[in-house]
Design a protein around this motif. Structure first.
Motif: not given
Length: 287
Positions: A139-152
Protein backbone atom coordinates in the motif's frame (compact mmCIF):
# COMPACT_ATOMS: atom_id res chain seq x y z
CA UNK A 1 17.16 -16.36 33.25
CA UNK A 2 13.53 -15.80 32.38
CA UNK A 3 12.01 -12.44 33.31
CA UNK A 4 8.33 -12.43 34.33
CA UNK A 5 6.19 -9.33 33.95
CA UNK A 6 2.85 -9.64 35.73
CA UNK A 7 -0.19 -8.25 33.98
CA UNK A 8 -2.15 -5.65 35.90
CA UNK A 9 -5.50 -6.68 37.33
CA UNK A 10 -8.38 -6.62 34.84
CA UNK A 11 -12.10 -7.35 35.32
CA UNK A 12 -12.26 -11.16 35.24
CA UNK A 13 -14.60 -14.01 36.07
CA UNK A 14 -18.04 -14.95 34.67
CA UNK A 15 -18.82 -11.35 33.70
CA UNK A 16 -15.68 -11.17 31.58
CA UNK A 17 -16.55 -14.47 29.90
CA UNK A 18 -20.05 -13.19 29.16
CA UNK A 19 -18.70 -9.93 27.76
CA UNK A 20 -16.27 -11.75 25.48
CA UNK A 21 -19.02 -14.00 24.15
CA UNK A 22 -21.38 -11.09 23.55
CA UNK A 23 -18.64 -9.17 21.76
CA UNK A 24 -18.05 -12.18 19.53
CA UNK A 25 -21.73 -12.56 18.71
CA UNK A 26 -21.98 -8.87 17.88
CA UNK A 27 -18.89 -9.14 15.66
CA UNK A 28 -20.32 -12.07 13.72
CA UNK A 29 -23.45 -10.04 12.93
CA UNK A 30 -21.38 -7.08 11.79
CA UNK A 31 -19.21 -9.28 9.58
CA UNK A 32 -22.27 -10.84 7.95
CA UNK A 33 -23.59 -7.37 7.10
CA UNK A 34 -20.39 -6.39 5.30
CA UNK A 35 -21.46 -8.23 2.14
CA UNK A 36 -24.45 -5.90 1.86
CA UNK A 37 -22.50 -2.74 2.69
CA UNK A 38 -18.94 -2.25 3.88
CA UNK A 39 -19.36 1.45 4.68
CA UNK A 40 -19.00 0.77 8.41
CA UNK A 41 -16.08 -1.66 8.12
CA UNK A 42 -13.96 0.58 10.33
CA UNK A 43 -16.55 0.11 13.08
CA UNK A 44 -16.44 -3.64 12.48
CA UNK A 45 -12.67 -3.52 12.86
CA UNK A 46 -13.13 -1.77 16.21
CA UNK A 47 -15.48 -4.55 17.31
CA UNK A 48 -12.98 -7.18 16.15
CA UNK A 49 -10.20 -5.59 18.21
CA UNK A 50 -12.51 -5.33 21.22
CA UNK A 51 -13.33 -9.03 20.87
CA UNK A 52 -9.64 -9.94 20.70
CA UNK A 53 -8.83 -7.96 23.82
CA UNK A 54 -11.84 -9.42 25.63
CA UNK A 55 -10.74 -12.95 24.76
CA UNK A 56 -7.22 -12.22 26.04
CA UNK A 57 -8.64 -11.05 29.36
CA UNK A 58 -10.23 -14.44 30.01
CA UNK A 59 -7.59 -16.49 28.16
CA UNK A 60 -4.26 -14.70 28.71
CA UNK A 61 -2.20 -17.60 27.28
CA UNK A 62 -4.37 -17.81 24.13
CA UNK A 63 -4.78 -21.50 24.93
CA UNK A 64 -8.36 -21.66 23.60
CA UNK A 65 -9.19 -21.78 19.91
CA UNK A 66 -11.74 -18.99 20.42
CA UNK A 67 -8.86 -16.63 21.16
CA UNK A 68 -7.05 -17.67 18.00
CA UNK A 69 -10.26 -17.15 16.02
CA UNK A 70 -10.61 -13.67 17.52
CA UNK A 71 -7.03 -12.86 16.51
CA UNK A 72 -7.54 -14.11 12.96
CA UNK A 73 -10.87 -12.30 12.61
CA UNK A 74 -9.25 -9.02 13.67
CA UNK A 75 -6.46 -9.56 11.14
CA UNK A 76 -8.89 -10.45 8.36
CA UNK A 77 -11.17 -7.46 8.98
CA UNK A 78 -8.20 -5.10 9.18
CA UNK A 79 -6.88 -6.13 5.78
CA UNK A 80 -10.39 -6.09 4.31
CA UNK A 81 -10.69 -2.47 5.48
CA UNK A 82 -7.75 -1.50 3.30
CA UNK A 83 -8.97 -3.65 0.43
CA UNK A 84 -12.43 -2.04 0.18
CA UNK A 85 -11.11 1.48 0.73
CA UNK A 86 -8.48 1.05 -1.98
CA UNK A 87 -11.11 0.96 -4.76
CA UNK A 88 -14.17 3.09 -5.47
CA UNK A 89 -16.18 0.62 -7.51
CA UNK A 90 -16.57 -3.12 -7.92
CA UNK A 91 -16.00 -5.75 -5.25
CA UNK A 92 -13.19 -7.58 -3.50
CA UNK A 93 -13.09 -11.11 -2.12
CA UNK A 94 -11.96 -11.45 1.48
CA UNK A 95 -11.89 -14.43 3.81
CA UNK A 96 -13.41 -13.39 7.14
CA UNK A 97 -14.67 -15.64 9.92
CA UNK A 98 -14.14 -18.94 8.07
CA UNK A 99 -15.91 -17.76 4.92
CA UNK A 100 -14.87 -16.24 1.59
CA UNK A 101 -16.96 -13.08 1.25
CA UNK A 102 -17.56 -10.63 -1.59
CA UNK A 103 -17.43 -7.09 -0.22
CA UNK A 104 -18.49 -3.97 -2.15
CA UNK A 105 -16.03 -1.13 -2.68
CA UNK A 106 -16.16 1.78 -0.26
CA UNK A 107 -13.56 4.19 -1.55
CA UNK A 108 -11.29 6.30 0.66
CA UNK A 109 -12.01 6.43 4.39
CA UNK A 110 -10.12 8.68 6.79
CA UNK A 111 -9.72 5.74 9.17
CA UNK A 112 -7.71 3.75 6.62
CA UNK A 113 -4.61 5.60 7.76
CA UNK A 114 -1.12 4.96 9.11
CA UNK A 115 -2.29 4.22 12.65
CA UNK A 116 -4.77 1.61 11.47
CA UNK A 117 -2.12 0.23 9.12
CA UNK A 118 0.27 -0.38 12.00
CA UNK A 119 -2.40 -2.31 13.91
CA UNK A 120 -3.24 -4.34 10.80
CA UNK A 121 0.44 -5.12 10.24
CA UNK A 122 0.94 -6.21 13.85
CA UNK A 123 -2.01 -8.59 13.52
CA UNK A 124 -0.67 -10.06 10.27
CA UNK A 125 2.74 -10.59 11.90
CA UNK A 126 1.20 -12.27 14.95
CA UNK A 127 -0.85 -14.57 12.70
CA UNK A 128 2.27 -15.21 10.56
CA UNK A 129 0.27 -14.38 7.44
CA UNK A 130 3.07 -13.43 5.08
CA UNK A 131 0.79 -12.85 2.10
CA UNK A 132 -1.20 -10.28 4.06
CA UNK A 133 1.98 -8.68 5.33
CA UNK A 134 3.10 -8.28 1.72
CA UNK A 135 -0.22 -6.85 0.55
CA UNK A 136 -0.23 -4.35 3.40
CA UNK A 137 3.35 -3.34 2.69
CA UNK A 138 2.52 -2.71 -0.97
CA UNK A 139 0.00 0.00 0.00
CA UNK A 140 1.57 3.34 -1.01
CA UNK A 141 2.62 5.45 1.95
CA UNK A 142 0.85 8.49 0.51
CA UNK A 143 -2.47 6.68 0.74
CA UNK A 144 -2.00 6.34 4.50
CA UNK A 145 -1.43 10.00 5.24
CA UNK A 146 -4.06 11.71 7.36
CA UNK A 147 -5.12 15.05 5.87
CA UNK A 148 -5.93 16.42 9.32
CA UNK A 149 -2.35 16.12 10.61
CA UNK A 150 -3.48 13.46 13.06
CA UNK A 151 -0.04 11.89 13.41
CA UNK A 152 3.50 13.00 14.07
CA UNK A 153 5.88 12.68 11.12
CA UNK A 154 7.70 9.75 12.69
CA UNK A 155 4.60 7.54 12.25
CA UNK A 156 4.98 7.68 8.48
CA UNK A 157 8.71 7.06 8.75
CA UNK A 158 7.90 4.04 10.92
CA UNK A 159 5.46 2.62 8.38
CA UNK A 160 8.11 3.17 5.71
CA UNK A 161 10.66 1.27 7.82
CA UNK A 162 8.37 -1.74 8.19
CA UNK A 163 7.45 -1.76 4.49
CA UNK A 164 11.12 -1.42 3.57
CA UNK A 165 12.09 -4.27 5.89
CA UNK A 166 9.43 -6.70 4.71
CA UNK A 167 9.76 -5.95 0.98
CA UNK A 168 13.56 -5.86 1.24
CA UNK A 169 13.85 -2.40 -0.19
CA UNK A 170 17.07 -0.41 0.19
CA UNK A 171 17.68 2.21 2.86
CA UNK A 172 16.41 0.39 5.94
CA UNK A 173 19.12 1.62 8.33
CA UNK A 174 18.82 5.28 7.35
CA UNK A 175 15.02 5.13 7.55
CA UNK A 176 15.15 3.52 10.99
CA UNK A 177 17.56 6.18 12.24
CA UNK A 178 15.20 8.89 10.96
CA UNK A 179 12.28 7.20 12.72
CA UNK A 180 14.15 7.07 16.02
CA UNK A 181 15.30 10.68 15.72
CA UNK A 182 11.81 12.00 14.96
CA UNK A 183 9.98 9.96 17.60
CA UNK A 184 11.54 11.62 20.63
CA UNK A 185 9.25 13.64 22.91
CA UNK A 186 11.21 16.81 22.12
CA UNK A 187 10.28 16.40 18.41
CA UNK A 188 6.94 14.60 18.34
CA UNK A 189 4.16 16.97 19.36
CA UNK A 190 0.86 15.34 18.33
CA UNK A 191 0.83 12.21 20.50
CA UNK A 192 0.56 12.76 24.28
CA UNK A 193 3.90 12.10 25.95
CA UNK A 194 2.66 9.19 28.07
CA UNK A 195 1.16 7.50 24.98
CA UNK A 196 4.34 8.08 22.98
CA UNK A 197 6.68 6.77 25.65
CA UNK A 198 4.48 3.98 26.97
CA UNK A 199 2.89 2.54 23.83
CA UNK A 200 4.07 4.04 20.54
CA UNK A 201 7.87 4.17 20.87
CA UNK A 202 8.70 0.78 22.50
CA UNK A 203 8.00 -1.26 19.31
CA UNK A 204 10.47 0.98 17.43
CA UNK A 205 13.15 0.32 20.05
CA UNK A 206 12.42 -3.39 19.96
CA UNK A 207 12.67 -3.44 16.18
CA UNK A 208 16.05 -1.73 16.43
CA UNK A 209 17.34 -4.59 18.59
CA UNK A 210 15.66 -7.16 16.32
CA UNK A 211 17.20 -5.98 13.03
CA UNK A 212 20.61 -5.79 14.70
CA UNK A 213 20.14 -9.41 15.85
CA UNK A 214 20.98 -8.17 19.32
CA UNK A 215 20.17 -11.28 21.35
CA UNK A 216 21.61 -9.81 24.54
CA UNK A 217 19.66 -6.57 24.25
CA UNK A 218 16.33 -7.81 22.94
CA UNK A 219 15.11 -9.46 26.16
CA UNK A 220 15.74 -6.45 28.40
CA UNK A 221 14.19 -4.15 25.80
CA UNK A 222 11.11 -6.39 25.62
CA UNK A 223 10.79 -6.48 29.41
CA UNK A 224 11.10 -2.70 29.55
CA UNK A 225 8.45 -2.32 26.83
CA UNK A 226 6.03 -4.42 28.86
CA UNK A 227 6.76 -2.43 32.02
CA UNK A 228 6.01 0.77 30.11
CA UNK A 229 2.81 -0.80 28.77
CA UNK A 230 1.77 -1.70 32.30
CA UNK A 231 2.60 1.78 33.59
CA UNK A 232 0.53 3.40 30.85
CA UNK A 233 -2.52 1.20 31.46
CA UNK A 234 -2.43 1.67 35.24
CA UNK A 235 -2.05 5.44 35.26
CA UNK A 236 -5.64 5.91 36.45
CA UNK A 237 -8.70 3.81 37.26
CA UNK A 238 -10.31 4.25 33.84
CA UNK A 239 -7.26 2.90 32.04
CA UNK A 240 -6.77 0.08 34.53
CA UNK A 241 -10.27 -1.26 33.84
CA UNK A 242 -9.95 -0.83 30.06
CA UNK A 243 -9.53 -4.22 28.41
CA UNK A 244 -7.47 -2.68 25.59
CA UNK A 245 -4.54 -3.00 27.97
CA UNK A 246 -4.87 -6.79 28.13
CA UNK A 247 -2.12 -7.38 25.56
CA UNK A 248 0.83 -5.34 24.25
CA UNK A 249 0.08 -5.68 20.54
CA UNK A 250 3.12 -3.93 19.07
CA UNK A 251 5.72 -5.54 21.36
CA UNK A 252 4.00 -8.91 20.82
CA UNK A 253 4.35 -8.54 17.04
CA UNK A 254 8.04 -7.64 17.23
CA UNK A 255 8.57 -10.51 19.67
CA UNK A 256 6.94 -12.82 17.11
CA UNK A 257 9.43 -11.63 14.47
CA UNK A 258 12.25 -12.26 16.92
CA UNK A 259 10.92 -15.69 17.91
CA UNK A 260 10.67 -16.73 14.25
CA UNK A 261 14.18 -15.38 13.74
CA UNK A 262 15.54 -17.64 16.49
CA UNK A 263 16.23 -14.81 18.92
CA UNK A 264 15.67 -16.22 22.42
CA UNK A 265 12.60 -14.77 24.14
CA UNK A 266 13.45 -14.86 27.83
CA UNK A 267 10.43 -12.81 28.91
CA UNK A 268 7.12 -14.26 30.03
CA UNK A 269 3.99 -12.20 30.49
CA UNK A 270 0.26 -12.36 29.98
CA UNK A 271 0.75 -9.22 27.90
CA UNK A 272 2.38 -11.64 25.42
CA UNK A 273 -0.08 -14.56 25.09
CA UNK A 274 2.13 -17.63 24.90
CA UNK A 275 0.37 -19.49 22.09
CA UNK A 276 0.27 -16.37 19.90
CA UNK A 277 3.98 -15.77 20.45
CA UNK A 278 4.96 -19.38 19.77
CA UNK A 279 2.49 -19.75 16.83
CA UNK A 280 0.82 -22.66 18.59
CA UNK A 281 -2.41 -22.41 16.56
CA UNK A 282 -0.82 -21.84 13.17
CA UNK A 283 -2.45 -24.01 10.50
CA UNK A 284 -5.47 -24.88 12.63
CA UNK A 285 -7.77 -23.53 9.89
CA UNK A 286 -7.38 -21.46 6.68
CA UNK A 287 -6.78 -17.77 7.33
Amino acid sequence: MTISIDRHALPDGPDAETFAERAHQHLVKEIDRLEESADLIDSTFGTALLTLHARCVVDPRAAAIETWEATVNAMQVSEALFAVTGISEGTVECRIDHKLRTLPAVGPLSTADAGTWLTAFWLAVICRDQNRMTRLCEIPLERLRSPEGQYDAYVYHWVDVLQTYWLRRPGLVDKLITTIETSGPEVARVAPRDLLQGILYPPINLFYHFVRKDEGGFGPALAYALKLHKTYWTLDEDRQSNIRGSIALGPLAIACLAYDGAIPIDVESEYLPKHLLTRGWLGEFPT
